[in-house]
Design an enzyme around this catalytic site. Sequence first.
Site, mmCIF file in Angstrom:
data_model
loop_
_atom_site.group_PDB
_atom_site.id
_atom_site.type_symbol
_atom_site.label_atom_id
_atom_site.label_comp_id
_atom_site.label_asym_id
_atom_site.label_seq_id
_atom_site.Cartn_x
_atom_site.Cartn_y
_atom_site.Cartn_z
ATOM 1 N N ARG A 10 0.836 -1.196 0.000
ATOM 2 C CA ARG A 10 0.000 0.000 0.000
ATOM 3 C C ARG A 10 0.870 1.244 0.000
ATOM 4 O O ARG A 10 1.970 1.249 0.536
ATOM 5 C CB ARG A 10 -0.899 0.015 1.237
ATOM 6 C CG ARG A 10 -1.920 -1.107 1.284
ATOM 7 C CD ARG A 10 -2.719 -1.056 2.557
ATOM 8 N NE ARG A 10 -1.885 -1.275 3.738
ATOM 9 C CZ ARG A 10 -2.334 -1.216 4.996
ATOM 10 N NH1 ARG A 10 -3.595 -0.929 5.223
ATOM 11 N NH2 ARG A 10 -1.519 -1.452 5.997
ATOM 12 N N ASP A 12 0.561 5.655 0.682
ATOM 13 C CA ASP A 12 -0.307 6.698 1.231
ATOM 14 C C ASP A 12 -1.065 7.399 0.119
ATOM 15 O O ASP A 12 -0.612 7.438 -1.032
ATOM 16 C CB ASP A 12 0.536 7.740 1.981
ATOM 17 C CG ASP A 12 1.397 7.116 3.076
ATOM 18 O OD1 ASP A 12 0.985 6.088 3.621
ATOM 19 O OD2 ASP A 12 2.465 7.678 3.360
ATOM 20 N N ARG A 159 8.738 9.377 4.059
ATOM 21 C CA ARG A 159 8.368 10.787 4.130
ATOM 22 C C ARG A 159 8.896 11.449 5.397
ATOM 23 O O ARG A 159 9.309 12.620 5.376
ATOM 24 C CB ARG A 159 6.849 10.923 4.033
ATOM 25 C CG ARG A 159 6.291 10.518 2.667
ATOM 26 C CD ARG A 159 4.775 10.369 2.696
ATOM 27 N NE ARG A 159 4.126 11.578 3.186
ATOM 28 C CZ ARG A 159 2.870 11.610 3.631
ATOM 29 N NH1 ARG A 159 2.126 10.494 3.630
ATOM 30 N NH2 ARG A 159 2.339 12.736 4.046
#
Length: 216
Positions: A10, A12, A159
């Site tokens: 997955r 974001d 991130r």
Amino acid sequence: EPVRVRGAGRTDAGVHASGQVAAVRVARPPDDLDRLRASLNALLPTSIVVAEVALADDAFDPRRAAVRRCYEYRIWRAPAPSPFWRRYAWHVWGPLDMGAMDAAGRMVVGQHDFRAFRASDADPVRTTVRRVFESRFETRDALLVYRIEANAFLKHMVRTLVGTLVEIGRGQRAVESMAELLAGAPRGAAGPTAPPHGLVLKHVRYDEPATEPSTP
């Protein structure tokens, strides 16, 4: 026929992928894989493209079989934002100490506890220890690209690493602070989470490379 799509992982909301891998199980293998690819691309929205179609074993799981994943984060380093890169790069202008950012980025390589770089709202995981094989910066014209490859990633890990490295580049924290963060510090000790639109999943590996990538 109805199929269940299984992805390699997955990402974001707002994150891109140029090397995502997905698998479906069908009742009968297609006769012409190139024709299937063309048909899928004719049906899919223009934001999604099937680059390659291949047959795999029924037991193939694109997520569990992956041994490495590689991400790139793009930072636009120019006085003015770019209308062309605005959806794919974080605009960061102002002095950045690239020597400090490079030194801190090299410290990420190896096996560490990345709890400080994990989203506070992430689902429970068995361990926050991950092994990073590559962590380096590249300059491509006005783009500063952070490239990282690891055996697995935590939610927001890349991130938050980028947000922390930018703080180091701005002189807001010391290079040495990275070592403390990689020893299992709490999330609040690390920097902010960089915006999602600068991040792209580059590729997923299903076999170990013959040689380890060199670090700068």
